[in-house]
Design an enzyme around this catalytic site. Structure first.
Site, PDB file in Angstrom:
ATOM      1  CD  GLU A 255      -2.913  -1.167  -0.021  1.00  0.00           C
ATOM      2  OE1 GLU A 255      -2.982  -0.161  -0.745  1.00  0.00           O
ATOM      3  OE2 GLU A 255      -3.594  -2.183  -0.227  1.00  0.00           O
ATOM      4  CB  CYS A 292       7.621  -3.104  -9.126  1.00  0.00           C
ATOM      5  SG  CYS A 292       6.064  -3.327 -10.049  1.00  0.00           S
TER       6      CYS A 292
END
EC number: 3.4.-.-
Length: 360
Positions: A255, A292
């Site tokens: 998150e 990523c």
């Protein structure tokens, strides 16, 4: 089971780009870092594998999204990046996270230490824990599950007001289940990327949440007024196990990754994959895929070797004591609880393989 396998060229472009400026940036990376990231488009790599879908309810099938390659991440005009005066991640515990004060404090410290290693190079600071009543949030008993829930949007408003001047972001963590609006059953977490705030619940990661014997059920909501938060006094908290710690670390870093501008990964098995349910979240690895990883390195500016070493240190540090020990029966006076890290064993072995590639 369906396997999502991209071509070598597709993965190479997603990682390196065809933009000469970004290609040049990539070529300036340390040779070991390039060697590790190039594993993204090596079909035989045992470090980074394809995404596997197990059911139609998995995230990618049920939530179609446009993939985000490195160039799209880099060029996103709305992406927030830490600045010299805003390089701190703040963690705000809401309610107790353990069934004694000591357990709660240790658990928060373990999560903070993990974030320090994961977002290596940024400061991670703990705010003094607050009771639910301090947030003035709405709450309810879920009519389907009978478990207590707090309103995620109200918590975000509270965190926004509390956000310190030097904060890149502030994230709330809680052991109480969340709901985003009356019509929704629940949500694992919610974040506002523009405000740099997020709230995440670990309630559903306890081993007994979905069982009939779950002790957090509330038969009736006795509420004298909207400011009566007495129902949260001595509210049920699951035992802190190694699996719960692992799941919590995954959720927190996934998150916070979104707050950095990383969208859901659709390239390789990766922490940033979306998850619709606990089984899918458990399949998701702790590591970032090379695409990523390059995004996060670009945002934060860390050495990959030093970041991986910090993660190994976090797994090794303060983990002495009885293997698999959990602090369930610890007395209030006991400090320095053993960190339950047995669930992180495969992650540590994977990092050591990566360090071998980086340091050839």
């Amino acid at each position: 089971m369906q396997i999502i396998r991209h071509s070598e060229q597709t993965l190479k472009t997603a990682l390196i780009s065809k933009n000469p400026v970004l290609v040049s940036q990539y070529e300036k990376l340390d040779a070991g870092e390039q060697r590790l990231m190039n594993e993204a488009f090596q079909p035989a790599s045992d470090l980074f594998g394809p995404i596997t879908l197990h059911s139609p309810s998995d995230w990618i099938t049920s939530h179609p999204e446009a993939p985000q390659d490195f160039e799209q991440f880099f060029s996103d005009p709305y992406r927030k990046t830490p600045s010299p005066d805003k390089r701190s991640i703040y963690i705000q515990a809401i309610g107790s996270l353990g069934n004694t004060r000591i357990i709660s404090e240790e658990y928060i410290k373990w999560l903070t230490g993990y974030c320090k290693a994961y977002f290596y190079g940024l400061r991670v600071k703990l705010l003094e824990p607050v009771p639910v009543s301090a947030t003035r949030c709405s709450f309810r008993v879920n009519e389907n599950t009978q478990n207590l829930q707090i309103h995620a949007g109200d918590i975000l408003k509270f965190l926004k007001k509390k956000k310190p001047e030097d904060a890149f972001c502030i994230v709330g963590i809680t052991m109480i289940d969340l709901y985003p609006r009356d019509s929704w059953n629940f949500v694992f977490g919610q974040a506002s990327l523009t405000d740099g705030v997020g709230i995440f619940s670990f309630a559903r990661y306890g081993s007994d949440f979905y069982s009939m014997r779950y002790e957090g059920k509330v038969k009736k909501l006795k509420k004298t007024s909207s400011s009566d938060y007495s129902i949260f006094n001595n509210y049920y908290i699951p035992e802190i196990t190694s699996v719960l710690l692992l799941r919590s670390c995954k959720t927190l870093t996934h998150e916070i990754g979104h707050i950095f501008g990383l969208r859901h990964c659709q390239w390789l098995a990766c922490l940033m994959q979306g998850s619709n349910h606990l089984e899918e979240a458990d399949r998701r690895p702790l590591n970032l895929c090379p695409i990523c990883l390059r995004k996060l390195q670009c945002a934060v500016g860390f050495s990959i070797v030093e970041r991986y070493k910090a993660l190994v240190r976090w797994i090794d540090d303060e983990s002495s004591g009885t293997p698999g020990a959990t602090p369930e029966h610890s007395r209030e006076g006991n400090g320095n609880l053993p960190k339950p890290v047995e669930a992180f064993k495969e992650w540590k072995e994977w990092i050591i393989k990566c360090l071998a590639v980086l340091q050839i």
